[in-house]
Design a protein around this motif. Structure first.
Motif, PDB file in Angstrom:
ATOM      1  N   TYR A 105       7.059   6.089   4.714  1.00 34.92           N
ATOM      2  CA  TYR A 105       5.714   6.370   4.198  1.00 34.92           C
ATOM      3  C   TYR A 105       5.455   7.872   4.190  1.00 34.92           C
ATOM      4  O   TYR A 105       4.992   8.435   3.194  1.00 34.92           O
ATOM      5  CB  TYR A 105       4.688   5.634   5.056  1.00 34.92           C
ATOM      6  N   SER A 121      -2.459  -5.115  -3.864  1.00 30.63           N
ATOM      7  CA  SER A 121      -1.879  -4.152  -2.933  1.00 30.63           C
ATOM      8  C   SER A 121      -2.548  -2.785  -2.972  1.00 30.63           C
ATOM      9  O   SER A 121      -2.256  -1.927  -2.132  1.00 30.63           O
ATOM     10  CB  SER A 121      -0.372  -4.003  -3.200  1.00 30.63           C
ATOM     11  N   GLN A 141      -1.680  -8.963   4.380  1.00 25.71           N
ATOM     12  CA  GLN A 141      -0.327  -8.578   4.761  1.00 25.71           C
ATOM     13  C   GLN A 141       0.431  -9.735   5.406  1.00 25.71           C
ATOM     14  O   GLN A 141       1.659  -9.810   5.312  1.00 25.71           O
ATOM     15  CB  GLN A 141      -0.375  -7.375   5.709  1.00 25.71           C
ATOM     16  N   MET A 193       0.849  -1.187   0.000  1.00 27.69           N
ATOM     17  CA  MET A 193       0.000   0.000   0.000  1.00 27.69           C
ATOM     18  C   MET A 193       0.885   1.237   0.000  1.00 27.69           C
ATOM     19  O   MET A 193       1.505   1.560   1.006  1.00 27.69           O
ATOM     20  CB  MET A 193      -0.900   0.010   1.230  1.00 27.69           C
ATOM     21  N   PRO A 194       1.006   1.932  -1.118  1.00 26.80           N
ATOM     22  CA  PRO A 194       1.961   3.020  -1.252  1.00 26.80           C
ATOM     23  C   PRO A 194       1.470   4.318  -0.662  1.00 26.80           C
ATOM     24  O   PRO A 194       0.271   4.527  -0.452  1.00 26.80           O
ATOM     25  CB  PRO A 194       2.097   3.154  -2.770  1.00 26.80           C
ATOM     26  N   TRP A 215       4.904   1.043   4.919  1.00 22.87           N
ATOM     27  CA  TRP A 215       3.471   1.006   4.650  1.00 22.87           C
ATOM     28  C   TRP A 215       2.599   1.499   5.803  1.00 22.87           C
ATOM     29  O   TRP A 215       1.419   1.775   5.605  1.00 22.87           O
ATOM     30  CB  TRP A 215       3.033  -0.419   4.298  1.00 22.87           C
TER      31      TRP A 215
END
Length: 450
Positions: free
Chosen positions: A168, A233, A117, A1-2, A161
């Protein structure tokens, strides 16, 4: 998850059956990647190490799952503590989570996010095992996994993430694990092999793959599972970003396979099945961090560049003398670095976020952020992994004795062999009648008996 995600759903998301079902399927696909990796690695080793290689991946399914439930999910995705670690008591034992409680900002339950995850956490230490083939005690490996995911993977996953994680918040783009998974595992592999040393006979004895069909099977299953790994993702299917990632995964993998084979033909004169499988994995690794930021043409470039770089990198172990048995450093570390840095060149600013790379008018800003993420994870994982291996080696011992390594680690560690031909009926069929005296058959029988 960007980072840089803009939620396009309503201000108060509601549970989406479609997204929930999609993510459960993706989770199952990512789970399949660990057995696929076991086959991929298992075919690359010699016969006497096949079962041990399979087990080094399979044991991760057991150990990491238990740790994730007990405290891993909390450390990785709990409330931020100092931008380096998470912690939420409700996540301990997954006991304080409501059945329909949604992951913040999304339309899927927390349970679904947690299990998705989890499969990443399971796969990452299994990747390391390929560098250690033939020579590591199984009990030591199991303990290494336990310690490594606790002090390396869980914190790094939070950095990359977790909401509040320092990478992040910096804006480092890692769509599905270029830093947290592949650089992390590749650097760890390098750290461990520098401590435990080379296999007996490294650079002297032939150590060819015993079953290339198994390698190809594993590579094909990895390719399949990677669509869940990458497209999933985005955690949903509402805005088309996951679809772009799906397309880019296919495109980059194909380009990397062709590029590796082309390099191999020019360098060594042959197109090999091992090269095709390794090139495909190199493309999968490289597109993992970048596929949500680039166009399909960018994915072609990412795959082709990674294919050539990784093909070149696998030979470095012979030049520098580190025994990376199955090219974890050459493929996962180098491929992860390439894919992560190429975001800073090829990001279009029109897919997962507005961040643009150098070739799309974004200057060097995103490339700088990517470099910080790459080298922070690389350094941390390399050093901590080497320390863990050193401590284990000096206490309980990491390596099997030399005689056991030569005779075969499967029999020593697992009391089994991968292939048992004793009952396969390989000899001549027994006769039901004796040949007539003086016949040609009788004469041949006398010669054989003699």
């Amino acid at each position: 998850m960007p980072p840089g995600i803009t939620t396009l759903a309503a201000d108060t998301p509601t549970l989406s059956a479609a997204n929930t079902g999609f993510m459960l399927i993706c989770s199952a696909m990512v789970m399949l990647m660990t057995p696929a990796l076991a086959f991929f690695y298992g075919g690359m080793v010699r016969v006497k190490s096949t079962l041990n290689m399979l087990m080094m991946s399979f044991i991760s399914l057991g150990i990491v799952t238990v740790l994730w439930v007990l405290y891993g999910f909390s450390l990785a995705f709990g409330s931020d503590i100092g931008s380096v670690l998470g912690w939420s008591p409700d996540y301990l034992g997954l006991s304080g989570i409501g059945v329909t409680q949604l992951w913040d900002g999304y339309t899927i339950p927390v349970y679904v996010f947690a299990v998705f995850q989890l499969m990443f956490a399971v796969l990452t230490p299994a990747l390391i095992s390929g560098a250690l083939a033939d020579r590591v005690r199984f009990t030591s490996w199991a303990l290494f996994i336990t310690l490594w995911v606790t002090v390396v993977y869980f914190p790094v996953a939070h950095w990359v993430w977790g909401a509040g994680g320092w990478l992040y918040e910096m804006g480092v783009i890692d769509f599905a694990g270029g830093t947290a998974v592949h650089i992390n595992a590749g650097a760890a592999a390098l750290g461990v092999i520098l401590v435990i040393g080379k296999r007996v006979g490294f650079k002297k004895d032939p150590m060819r793959p015993h079953s290339l069909p198994l390698v190809m099977l594993g590579a094909g299953l990895l390719w399949f599972g990677w669509f869940g790994f990458n497209a999933g993702s985005w955690l949903g299917n509402d805005d088309g970003v996951g679809a772009v990632m799906f397309v880019n995964t296919q495109v980059a993998t194909a380009a990397a396979m062709l590029a590796w084979l082309g390099y191999e033909k020019l360098r060594h004169g042959s197109f090999t099945t091992l090269g095709a499988a390794s090139g495909a994995v190199a493309g999968l690794v490289a597109i993992t961090p970048s596929g949500g930021a680039v166009s399909p043409l960018g994915a072609l470039a990412v795959g082709a560049i990674a294919g050539v770089l990784c093909a070149m990198a696998v030979g470095l172990k012979y030049k520098f003398g580190y025994d990376d048995s199955l090219d974890v450093v050459g493929v996962h570390l180098v491929g992860g670095i390439a894919g992560s840095l190429l975001v800073g060149l090829f990001a279009t600013g029109g897919v997962q976020s507005h961040a643009k790379g150098l070739f799309y008018g974004g200057g060097l800003e995103q490339l700088g952020k990517q470099a910080v993420g790459v080298f922070a994870v690389l350094a941390y994982s390399l050093v901590v992994s080497a320390v863990l291996a050193f401590v284990l080696d000096r206490t309980i011992g990491m390596r099997v004795p030399e005689d056991d390594e030569i005779s075969g680690i499967d029999q020593v560690e697992h009391a089994e062999t991968a292939y048992d031909f004793s009952g396969a009926g390989g000899g001549a069929a027994p006769r039901t009648t004796s040949p007539a005296p003086g016949s040609t058959a009788a004469a041949k029988t006398k010669k054989v008996d003699a």
